[in-house]
Design a protein around this motif. Structure first.
Motif, PDB file in Angstrom:
ATOM      1  N   ASN A 249       0.857  -1.189   0.000  1.00 28.48           N
ATOM      2  CA  ASN A 249       0.000   0.000   0.000  1.00 28.48           C
ATOM      3  C   ASN A 249       0.887   1.230   0.000  1.00 28.48           C
ATOM      4  OD1 ASN A 249      -2.779  -1.272   0.729  1.00 28.48           O
ATOM      5  ND2 ASN A 249      -1.324  -2.193   2.150  1.00 28.48           N
ATOM      6  N   LEU A 250       0.492   2.246  -0.746  1.00 26.82           N
ATOM      7  CA  LEU A 250       1.272   3.482  -0.789  1.00 26.82           C
ATOM      8  C   LEU A 250       0.304   4.664  -0.866  1.00 26.82           C
ATOM      9  CD1 LEU A 250       4.448   4.101  -2.970  1.00 26.82           C
ATOM     10  CD2 LEU A 250       2.785   5.911  -2.524  1.00 26.82           C
ATOM     11  N   SER A 251       0.484   5.644   0.005  1.00 22.68           N
ATOM     12  CA  SER A 251      -0.378   6.820  -0.027  1.00 22.68           C
ATOM     13  C   SER A 251       0.454   8.061   0.267  1.00 22.68           C
ATOM     14  CB  SER A 251      -1.496   6.669   1.014  1.00 22.68           C
ATOM     15  OG  SER A 251      -2.558   7.551   0.739  1.00 22.68           O
ATOM     16  N   GLY A 252       0.182   9.124  -0.460  1.00 18.31           N
ATOM     17  CA  GLY A 252       0.977  10.336  -0.261  1.00 18.31           C
ATOM     18  C   GLY A 252       0.338  11.536  -0.928  1.00 18.31           C
ATOM     19  N   TYR A 253       1.126  12.589  -1.079  1.00 21.79           N
ATOM     20  CA  TYR A 253       0.619  13.880  -1.552  1.00 21.79           C
ATOM     21  C   TYR A 253       1.257  14.272  -2.893  1.00 21.79           C
ATOM     22  CZ  TYR A 253      -1.799  14.402   2.835  1.00 21.79           C
ATOM     23  OH  TYR A 253      -2.678  14.215   3.878  1.00 21.79           O
ATOM     24  N   PRO A 254       0.704  13.777  -3.991  1.00 21.07           N
ATOM     25  CA  PRO A 254       1.301  14.030  -5.315  1.00 21.07           C
ATOM     26  C   PRO A 254       1.108  15.474  -5.790  1.00 21.07           C
ATOM     27  CG  PRO A 254      -0.754  12.814  -5.546  1.00 21.07           C
ATOM     28  CD  PRO A 254      -0.481  12.914  -4.074  1.00 21.07           C
ATOM     29  N   GLY A 255       2.143  15.992  -6.404  1.00 19.63           N
ATOM     30  CA  GLY A 255       2.109  17.373  -6.881  1.00 19.63           C
ATOM     31  C   GLY A 255       1.166  17.589  -8.045  1.00 19.63           C
ATOM     32  N   ASP A 256       0.922  16.535  -8.852  1.00 19.21           N
ATOM     33  CA  ASP A 256       0.021  16.728  -9.991  1.00 19.21           C
ATOM     34  C   ASP A 256      -1.425  16.905  -9.535  1.00 19.21           C
ATOM     35  OD1 ASP A 256       0.032  13.998  -9.213  1.00 19.21           O
ATOM     36  OD2 ASP A 256      -0.958  13.465 -11.092  1.00 19.21           O
ATOM     37  N   LYS A 257      -1.689  16.630  -8.248  1.00 20.95           N
ATOM     38  CA  LYS A 257      -3.011  16.881  -7.670  1.00 20.95           C
ATOM     39  C   LYS A 257      -2.967  18.128  -6.791  1.00 20.95           C
ATOM     40  CE  LYS A 257      -4.517  12.938  -9.390  1.00 20.95           C
ATOM     41  NZ  LYS A 257      -5.416  12.907 -10.565  1.00 20.95           N
ATOM     42  N   GLY A 258      -1.900  18.868  -6.866  1.00 24.04           N
ATOM     43  CA  GLY A 258      -1.764  20.103  -6.112  1.00 24.04           C
ATOM     44  C   GLY A 258      -0.933  19.976  -4.851  1.00 24.04           C
ATOM     45  N   GLY A 259      -0.691  18.737  -4.404  1.00 19.22           N
ATOM     46  CA  GLY A 259       0.147  18.538  -3.219  1.00 19.22           C
ATOM     47  C   GLY A 259      -0.599  18.673  -1.911  1.00 19.22           C
ATOM     48  N   ASN A 260      -1.906  18.931  -1.958  1.00 15.38           N
ATOM     49  CA  ASN A 260      -2.682  19.100  -0.724  1.00 15.38           C
ATOM     50  C   ASN A 260      -3.742  18.025  -0.549  1.00 15.38           C
ATOM     51  OD1 ASN A 260      -1.252  21.492  -0.222  1.00 15.38           O
ATOM     52  ND2 ASN A 260      -2.685  22.663  -1.480  1.00 15.38           N
ATOM     53  N   GLN A 261      -3.754  17.047  -1.450  1.00 16.49           N
ATOM     54  CA  GLN A 261      -4.719  15.950  -1.377  1.00 16.49           C
ATOM     55  C   GLN A 261      -3.949  14.636  -1.266  1.00 16.49           C
ATOM     56  OE1 GLN A 261      -6.941  16.185  -5.023  1.00 16.49           O
ATOM     57  NE2 GLN A 261      -8.033  18.055  -4.427  1.00 16.49           N
ATOM     58  N   GLN A 262      -4.523  13.700  -0.501  1.00 15.19           N
ATOM     59  CA  GLN A 262      -3.858  12.411  -0.336  1.00 15.19           C
ATOM     60  C   GLN A 262      -4.430  11.393  -1.323  1.00 15.19           C
ATOM     61  OE1 GLN A 262      -3.309   9.090   3.114  1.00 15.19           O
ATOM     62  NE2 GLN A 262      -3.196  11.220   3.810  1.00 15.19           N
ATOM     63  N   TRP A 263      -3.543  10.703  -1.998  1.00  7.38           N
ATOM     64  CA  TRP A 263      -3.927   9.720  -3.016  1.00  7.38           C
ATOM     65  C   TRP A 263      -3.249   8.395  -2.717  1.00  7.38           C
ATOM     66  CZ3 TRP A 263      -7.132  10.574  -7.402  1.00  7.38           C
ATOM     67  CH2 TRP A 263      -7.660  11.874  -7.468  1.00  7.38           C
ATOM     68  N   PHE A 264      -3.989   7.312  -2.952  1.00 14.70           N
ATOM     69  CA  PHE A 264      -3.591   5.969  -2.528  1.00 14.70           C
ATOM     70  C   PHE A 264      -3.624   4.991  -3.693  1.00 14.70           C
ATOM     71  CE2 PHE A 264      -5.491   1.823  -1.438  1.00 14.70           C
ATOM     72  CZ  PHE A 264      -4.498   1.293  -0.636  1.00 14.70           C
ATOM     73  N   MET A 265      -2.786   3.972  -3.592  1.00 10.70           N
ATOM     74  CA  MET A 265      -2.856   2.857  -4.531  1.00 10.70           C
ATOM     75  C   MET A 265      -2.195   1.634  -3.897  1.00 10.70           C
ATOM     76  SD  MET A 265      -1.670   2.766  -8.506  1.00 10.70           S
ATOM     77  CE  MET A 265      -1.391   1.173  -9.279  1.00 10.70           C
ATOM     78  N   ALA A 266      -2.645   0.445  -4.280  1.00  3.40           N
ATOM     79  CA  ALA A 266      -2.062  -0.788  -3.744  1.00  3.40           C
ATOM     80  C   ALA A 266      -1.749  -1.752  -4.876  1.00  3.40           C
ATOM     81  CB  ALA A 266      -3.021  -1.444  -2.763  1.00  3.40           C
ATOM     82  N   GLN A 267      -0.672  -2.477  -4.726  1.00  8.45           N
ATOM     83  CA  GLN A 267      -0.266  -3.443  -5.751  1.00  8.45           C
ATOM     84  C   GLN A 267       0.861  -4.306  -5.193  1.00  8.45           C
ATOM     85  OE1 GLN A 267       1.809  -2.259  -9.547  1.00  8.45           O
ATOM     86  NE2 GLN A 267      -0.265  -2.441 -10.356  1.00  8.45           N
ATOM     87  N   LYS A 268       1.086  -5.437  -5.819  1.00  2.88           N
ATOM     88  CA  LYS A 268       2.221  -6.273  -5.429  1.00  2.88           C
ATOM     89  C   LYS A 268       3.513  -5.691  -5.999  1.00  2.88           C
ATOM     90  CE  LYS A 268      -0.241 -10.627  -4.847  1.00  2.88           C
ATOM     91  NZ  LYS A 268      -0.378 -12.026  -5.275  1.00  2.88           N
ATOM     92  N   ALA A 269       4.613  -6.083  -5.399  1.00  4.43           N
ATOM     93  CA  ALA A 269       5.918  -5.595  -5.852  1.00  4.43           C
ATOM     94  C   ALA A 269       6.249  -6.145  -7.235  1.00  4.43           C
ATOM     95  CB  ALA A 269       6.998  -6.004  -4.862  1.00  4.43           C
ATOM     96  N   LYS A 270       6.998  -5.354  -7.989  1.00  2.00           N
ATOM     97  CA  LYS A 270       7.498  -5.815  -9.286  1.00  2.00           C
ATOM     98  C   LYS A 270       8.780  -6.619  -9.078  1.00  2.00           C
ATOM     99  CE  LYS A 270       8.962  -3.975 -13.772  1.00  2.00           C
ATOM    100  NZ  LYS A 270       9.262  -2.731 -14.516  1.00  2.00           N
ATOM    101  N   SER A 271       9.620  -6.122  -8.181  1.00  2.00           N
ATOM    102  CA  SER A 271      10.844  -6.843  -7.826  1.00  2.00           C
ATOM    103  C   SER A 271      11.321  -6.373  -6.461  1.00  2.00           C
ATOM    104  CB  SER A 271      11.934  -6.633  -8.879  1.00  2.00           C
ATOM    105  OG  SER A 271      12.331  -5.278  -8.912  1.00  2.00           O
ATOM    106  N   VAL A 272      12.131  -7.205  -5.853  1.00  2.00           N
ATOM    107  CA  VAL A 272      12.680  -6.890  -4.535  1.00  2.00           C
ATOM    108  C   VAL A 272      14.180  -7.122  -4.578  1.00  2.00           C
ATOM    109  CG1 VAL A 272      12.670  -7.512  -2.092  1.00  2.00           C
ATOM    110  CG2 VAL A 272      10.531  -7.568  -3.387  1.00  2.00           C
ATOM    111  N   ALA A 273      14.943  -6.089  -4.229  1.00  2.00           N
ATOM    112  CA  ALA A 273      16.398  -6.222  -4.158  1.00  2.00           C
ATOM    113  C   ALA A 273      16.832  -6.017  -2.714  1.00  2.00           C
ATOM    114  CB  ALA A 273      17.067  -5.214  -5.087  1.00  2.00           C
ATOM    115  N   SER A 274      18.131  -6.140  -2.462  1.00  2.00           N
ATOM    116  CA  SER A 274      18.596  -6.127  -1.081  1.00  2.00           C
ATOM    117  C   SER A 274      18.248  -4.838  -0.358  1.00  2.00           C
ATOM    118  CB  SER A 274      20.105  -6.368  -1.032  1.00  2.00           C
ATOM    119  OG  SER A 274      20.778  -5.342  -1.719  1.00  2.00           O
ATOM    120  N   ARG A 275      18.192  -3.716  -1.094  1.00  2.00           N
ATOM    121  CA  ARG A 275      17.917  -2.437  -0.447  1.00  2.00           C
ATOM    122  C   ARG A 275      16.774  -1.658  -1.099  1.00  2.00           C
ATOM    123  NH1 ARG A 275      20.304  -0.061   4.273  1.00  2.00           N
ATOM    124  NH2 ARG A 275      22.195  -1.215   4.729  1.00  2.00           N
ATOM    125  N   VAL A 276      16.175  -2.212  -2.121  1.00  2.00           N
ATOM    126  CA  VAL A 276      15.158  -1.476  -2.882  1.00  2.00           C
ATOM    127  C   VAL A 276      13.968  -2.373  -3.208  1.00  2.00           C
ATOM    128  CG1 VAL A 276      14.683  -0.264  -5.055  1.00  2.00           C
ATOM    129  CG2 VAL A 276      16.879   0.076  -3.898  1.00  2.00           C
TER     130      VAL A 276
END
Lengths: 335, 119
Positions: A249-276
């Motif tokens: 799950n990831l939610s935050g304040y994207p600038g293309d929506k003005g930066g004052n609204q919270q937007w969310f999305m959920a999905q499985k990982a594409k890949s997992v590395a040791s630090r990323v």
């Protein structure tokens, strides 16, 4: 660096209480485990920056010493454990997806990511957990340049974010100040806001500018303790197989929506590395520092800190043991 | 004997060709590494009359490599700074102001560039 394959660690003893049936689904082969050779990892040029001893990359650095910080913040002597305020009636999309993964699969089939089509959902009620513990950041760099980002509360006064939100190499290093606004919803500030001047990151970011160590913290002033009202995210170290199988799950304040609204999305990982951790969850500028979390029962455990966008996949700094240890230390600074 | 001499001469020739080629290859790798770097680029946002636009949000929506997901805010002079982007590179910049947004494509070569965007 070898990926962890030990039992997943939680922020506290609560992790050991997680019922088995609430663990996110595994991959189709039933085990979800894949070899390290199949992993991919983003590399970022380190042009001109210091190459550190591997033992020093996660060494904490800050714009104040610990003693100065305690003086600045008039640190309280009281200690309180991390907690999560769960609103029984809250409309939690992450909870819906965790309970009914088939809905997520269906949603994924009907739309694409921004690397295609925008799938984000606006959070209209940001006054309930976990949305209220996600903060809009208004950053003023040392040279006066302004930016927006996202952070998340792990204790009453500790906000976790990307390293590049608290240390900007080309903008004078540590910022002049960051205004933190939990649960911001257009003009509404349901938990007020606070201006912070105490920041933490690690040498791997401040000295090496290495993408793998792009994480940091904001310590709010003593007189502003939003996490005591909102609840706070837990955080955890999970192994590769677990992360690949889990819903992120990831939610935050994207600038293309003005930066004052919270937007969310959920999905499985594409890949997992040791630090990323890399995923195709839609993000835009302003979402740096957003939590990437797992919903397990009523507990939320962040496993990554969103930092980068790329057409090949957006990505987060993974919470590994060293990151976890620093988060624990920074959490203690904000009790 | 004559054959051995010929082989030795050829081996020497090959050595003299391979060694410089090896260093040339290493040099090219080093040069390509140096060419790609991350940096900050200044921009100016103006309206169609050339007047600066303040408090607009400017961000990278797509482009070369991986970029940090932080958005810049323009100051009273319309100035903004895009940080931690790979240079040189081609980018799609998104500008959001007053509830509307627009995308502009830019080609950046170095930190010395100044982007001029007209909204």
């Amino acid at each position: 660096m070898a990926a962890k394959t030990t039992t997943p660690l939680g922020i506290d003893a609560l992790t050991s209480e997680i019922p088995a049936l609430e663990v996110p689904p595994t991959t189709s082969n039933g085990t979800g485990r894949q070899g390290l050779a199949e992993e991919t990892e983003f590399e970022v040029p380190e042009g001109g920056f210091v190459l550190l001893n591997p033992n020093e990359v996660d060494r904490e650095v800050g714009n104040t010493s610990r003693s100065e910080t305690e003086s600045l913040l008039d640190a309280p002597q009281l200690e309180e454990p991390g907690f999560e305020a769960v609103e029984e009636n809250a409309v939690a999309l992450d909870a819906i997806y965790a309970s009914y993964p088939e809905l997520l699969e269906r949603d994924l089939l009907t739309t694409e990511v921004i690397i295609g089509q925008d799938q984000r959902t606006r959070i209209l009620n940001t006054s309930t957990f976990p949305w209220n513990a996600i903060c809009a950041l208004k950053i003023t760099a040392a040279n006066g340049a302004r930016y927006i980002g996202t952070g998340w509360l792990i204790s009453p006064r500790t906000v976790i974010t990307a390293g590049h939100c608290v240390y900007m190499h080309d903008q004078g290093g540590w910022p002049r100040s960051i205004e933190v606004i939990p649960g911001m919803n257009d003009a509404a500030r349901p938990f007020g806001s606070g201006v912070a001047t105490v920041f933490r990151s690690v040498q791997g970011w401040t000295q090496s500018k290495n993408r793998n160590y792009d994480y940091g913290a904001i310590i709010l002033p003593n007189n502003y303790r939003p996490g005591a009202r909102t609840g706070a995210f837990g955080f955890a170290v999970k192994d590769d197989a677990y992360l690949k199988a889990a819903l992120l799950n990831l939610s935050g304040y994207p600038g293309d929506k003005g930066g004052n609204q919270q937007w969310f999305m959920a999905q499985k990982a594409k890949s997992v590395a040791s630090r990323v951790i890399t995923y195709e969850i839609d993000t835009m500028g302003g979402q740096s520092g957003s939590p990437v979390w797992l919903k397990i029962g009523n507990q939320r455990f962040a496993v990554g800190i969103h930092t980068n966008g790329a057409t090949s996949g957006n990505s987060a700094t993974r919470i590994v043991q060293a990151v976890y240890n620093n988060l624990m230390s920074w959490k203690a600074m904000g009790v | 004997m004559e054959s051995n001499g010929c082989i030795k001469m050829q081996a020497g020739l090959v050595r003299w060709l391979i060694i410089p080629a090896f260093f040339l290859f290493i040099g090219c790798i080093a040069k390509s590494d140096k060419m790609a770097t991350t940096g900050t680029v200044k921009g100016i946002l103006v309206n169609s009359s050339g007047q600066p636009i303040a408090d607009a949000v400017v961000m990278v929506a797509g482009g070369t490599g991986s970029f940090t997901d932080m958005a810049a805010i323009t100051d009273e002079n319309g100035a903004f700074y895009l940080s931690n982007i790979t240079l040189p590179g081609s980018y799609s910049l998104q500008v959001q102001t007053g509830g509307a947004s627009v995308q502009k494509n830019v080609q950046l070569t170095s930190s010395a560039d100044t982007i001029r965007l007209t909204y």
